[in-house]
Scaffold this motif. Structure first.
Motif, short mmCIF file in Angstrom:
data_model
loop_
_atom_site.label_atom_id
_atom_site.label_comp_id
_atom_site.label_asym_id
_atom_site.label_seq_id
_atom_site.Cartn_x
_atom_site.Cartn_y
_atom_site.Cartn_z
N ALA A 209 0.82 -1.21 0.00
CA ALA A 209 0.00 0.00 0.00
C ALA A 209 0.85 1.26 0.00
CB ALA A 209 -0.93 0.01 1.21
N LYS A 210 2.08 1.18 0.49
CA LYS A 210 2.95 2.34 0.52
C LYS A 210 3.30 2.84 -0.87
CE LYS A 210 6.36 2.66 3.34
NZ LYS A 210 7.60 2.39 4.08
N ALA A 211 3.11 1.98 -1.88
CA ALA A 211 3.44 2.37 -3.25
C ALA A 211 2.53 3.47 -3.77
CB ALA A 211 3.34 1.15 -4.18
N SER A 212 1.44 3.74 -3.10
CA SER A 212 0.53 4.79 -3.54
C SER A 212 0.88 6.15 -2.95
CB SER A 212 -0.92 4.43 -3.17
OG SER A 212 -1.05 4.27 -1.77
N SER A 213 1.86 6.18 -2.04
CA SER A 213 2.26 7.46 -1.47
C SER A 213 3.16 8.20 -2.44
CB SER A 213 2.99 7.23 -0.14
OG SER A 213 4.21 6.57 -0.35
N GLU A 214 3.32 9.50 -2.23
CA GLU A 214 4.05 10.32 -3.18
C GLU A 214 5.55 10.33 -2.94
OE1 GLU A 214 2.42 14.21 -3.20
OE2 GLU A 214 0.47 13.57 -3.99
N ASP A 215 6.02 9.81 -1.81
CA ASP A 215 7.43 9.91 -1.48
C ASP A 215 8.21 8.62 -1.75
OD1 ASP A 215 6.16 8.48 0.45
OD2 ASP A 215 7.19 9.41 2.15
N VAL A 216 7.61 7.65 -2.43
CA VAL A 216 8.35 6.43 -2.73
C VAL A 216 9.31 6.70 -3.88
CG1 VAL A 216 6.53 4.91 -1.92
CG2 VAL A 216 6.55 5.60 -4.31
N PRO A 217 10.48 6.04 -3.88
CA PRO A 217 11.43 6.27 -4.96
C PRO A 217 10.96 5.65 -6.27
CG PRO A 217 12.20 4.52 -3.51
CD PRO A 217 10.97 5.10 -2.86
N GLY A 218 11.57 6.08 -7.36
CA GLY A 218 11.22 5.55 -8.67
C GLY A 218 12.19 4.46 -9.09
N GLY A 219 13.00 4.74 -10.11
CA GLY A 219 13.94 3.74 -10.58
C GLY A 219 13.31 2.77 -11.56
N LEU A 220 13.85 1.56 -11.60
CA LEU A 220 13.41 0.53 -12.54
C LEU A 220 12.88 -0.68 -11.79
CD1 LEU A 220 16.48 0.62 -14.98
CD2 LEU A 220 14.34 1.88 -15.19
N CYS A 221 12.18 -1.54 -12.52
CA CYS A 221 11.74 -2.83 -11.99
C CYS A 221 12.04 -3.89 -13.05
CB CYS A 221 10.25 -2.83 -11.69
SG CYS A 221 9.61 -4.38 -10.99
N VAL A 222 12.61 -5.01 -12.64
CA VAL A 222 12.87 -6.13 -13.54
C VAL A 222 11.94 -7.27 -13.17
CG1 VAL A 222 14.56 -7.80 -14.38
CG2 VAL A 222 15.28 -5.47 -13.84
N VAL A 223 11.19 -7.76 -14.15
CA VAL A 223 10.27 -8.87 -13.95
C VAL A 223 10.68 -10.02 -14.86
CG1 VAL A 223 7.86 -9.63 -13.94
CG2 VAL A 223 8.41 -7.24 -13.45
N GLN B 225 -6.74 -25.18 -21.98
CA GLN B 225 -7.33 -26.29 -21.23
C GLN B 225 -7.31 -26.01 -19.72
OE1 GLN B 225 -6.04 -30.24 -22.27
NE2 GLN B 225 -5.94 -29.79 -24.46
N GLY B 226 -7.63 -24.78 -19.37
CA GLY B 226 -7.71 -24.43 -17.96
C GLY B 226 -6.39 -24.50 -17.23
N GLY B 227 -5.28 -24.36 -17.98
CA GLY B 227 -3.96 -24.39 -17.37
C GLY B 227 -3.32 -25.76 -17.31
N GLU B 228 -3.97 -26.77 -17.87
CA GLU B 228 -3.44 -28.13 -17.80
C GLU B 228 -2.15 -28.30 -18.61
OE1 GLU B 228 -4.32 -30.75 -15.94
OE2 GLU B 228 -5.69 -29.37 -14.96
N GLU B 229 -1.88 -27.41 -19.57
CA GLU B 229 -0.67 -27.52 -20.37
C GLU B 229 0.47 -26.66 -19.83
OE1 GLU B 229 -1.45 -27.01 -24.53
OE2 GLU B 229 -2.93 -28.62 -24.58
N LEU B 230 0.23 -25.99 -18.71
CA LEU B 230 1.27 -25.24 -18.02
C LEU B 230 1.81 -26.13 -16.90
CD1 LEU B 230 2.78 -22.52 -17.54
CD2 LEU B 230 0.90 -21.89 -16.00
N TYR B 231 2.99 -26.71 -17.12
CA TYR B 231 3.53 -27.68 -16.18
C TYR B 231 4.14 -27.03 -14.94
CZ TYR B 231 3.13 -31.07 -19.99
OH TYR B 231 2.66 -31.87 -20.99
N ASN B 232 4.72 -25.85 -15.12
CA ASN B 232 5.40 -25.20 -14.01
C ASN B 232 5.62 -23.75 -14.37
OD1 ASN B 232 6.58 -25.13 -11.48
ND2 ASN B 232 7.99 -26.80 -11.88
N ALA B 233 5.75 -22.87 -13.37
CA ALA B 233 5.96 -21.45 -13.65
C ALA B 233 6.53 -20.75 -12.44
CB ALA B 233 4.64 -20.79 -14.06
N GLU B 234 7.27 -19.69 -12.70
CA GLU B 234 7.82 -18.87 -11.62
C GLU B 234 7.93 -17.43 -12.12
OE1 GLU B 234 11.55 -18.72 -8.46
OE2 GLU B 234 11.01 -20.55 -9.54
N VAL B 235 7.59 -16.49 -11.24
CA VAL B 235 7.74 -15.07 -11.53
C VAL B 235 8.67 -14.48 -10.47
CG1 VAL B 235 6.59 -12.83 -11.61
CG2 VAL B 235 5.51 -14.83 -12.66
N LEU B 236 9.70 -13.75 -10.94
CA LEU B 236 10.66 -13.12 -10.04
C LEU B 236 10.69 -11.64 -10.38
CD1 LEU B 236 12.14 -15.86 -11.49
CD2 LEU B 236 13.47 -15.63 -9.41
#
Length: 261
Positions: A173-187, A225-236
């Motif tokens: 929730a702090k991300a909605s305040s005006e004093d948070v830093p900017g910079g980059l994000c890697v996904v 097929q409702g995700g049946e063909e997705l064997y594994n996944a990770e988001v970092l």
């Protein structure tokens, strides 16, 4: 503390690093990765986070073996660095992670689809990208080879992490305040999908249009097929905390594979 260096080595860093990893199999749990020793008089580093929602590929009593009369598997990575004004990208991925239902194929598929779609909506903020993929033909490779390659991709990213924690709703929730830093994000999005889907990843980092196509195609492929063909996944992703900023020089040092788009 430590940071991931070139050639897979680890070298001392002047910043303390933190990260989160949510692991979801039948439930979501927190798993420790590694904790670095913080040198004296260092400044806070950039937190990193990841969400792991595996359907264990080694336990074929619970998961269809992609090499038993099926069309093999594709292991792929899509990675994007984008501006993170008011930590909005970090907040977006963190909120999707907190909603993840890792107990079902459909929940994992929805999570990957939502992250990919949300990143496409932020394409005007994209600056750098990277992609790679390998296809494992069931008739030509050992049945565990796809899992080993998947683990190598995930571990290569996880090696850049030093400590894991779960962002709280208050931190997000702090991300909605005006004093948070900017910079980059890697996904970074790592997936294991049924069939030969190398065309989803090939050339994805060559342009904004190619990366948009890749994320859209991945969002669609994850939900077949409702995700049946997705064997594994990770988001970092990094940074995970709205209190921190990832600067361009640090990003290029930790992610040398990223190319400007």
């Amino acid at each position: 503390t430590m940071m991931h260096g070139r050639g897979g080595s680890c070298t001392p860093s002047s910043a303390a690093r933190r990260a989160v990893r949510l692991v979801a199999s039948c439930c979501v749990v927190v798993r420790a990765l590694r904790v670095g020793v913080v040198p004296a008089q260092t400044t806070p580093g950039t937190p990193r986070a990841s969400v792991v929602a595996p359907r264990p590929m080694g336990l074929f009593d619970r998961l269809r073996n992609p090499f038993d009369g099926r069309p093999g598997a594709t292991i792929g990575l899509l990675q994007v660095a984008l501006t993170n004004e008011k930590a909005q990208t970090s907040k977006f991925v963190g909120e999707e992670a907190r909603k993840l239902d890792g107990a079902s194929a459909r929940g994992l598929a929805r999570f990957i689809s939502n992250v990919c779609t949300g990143l496409c909506r932020r394409e005007t903020s994209w600056l750098y990208a990277s992609s790679k993929a390998e296809y494992f033909d069931g008739g030509a490779t050992e049945r565990s080879e796809h899992e080993r390659y998947y683990n190598r991709l995930v571990n290569a990213e996880a090696a850049k992490f030093e400590k894991e924690y779960t962002p709280t709703a208050a931190e997000l929730a702090k991300a909605s305040s005006e004093d948070v830093p900017g910079g980059l994000c890697v996904v970074s999005v790592v997936v294991a999908l049924e069939g030969d889907l190398r065309d989803v990843f090939d050339g994805a980092s060559s342009s904004v249009g190619s990366l948009r196509r890749a994320f859209n195609d991945l969002a669609s492929a994850a939900t077949v097929q409702g995700g049946e063909e997705l064997y594994n996944a990770e988001v970092l992703w990094t940074p995970s905390s709205p209190d921190e900023a990832l600067l361009r020089d640090d990003m290029l040092l930790d992610f040398p594979e990223l190319l400007a788009i």
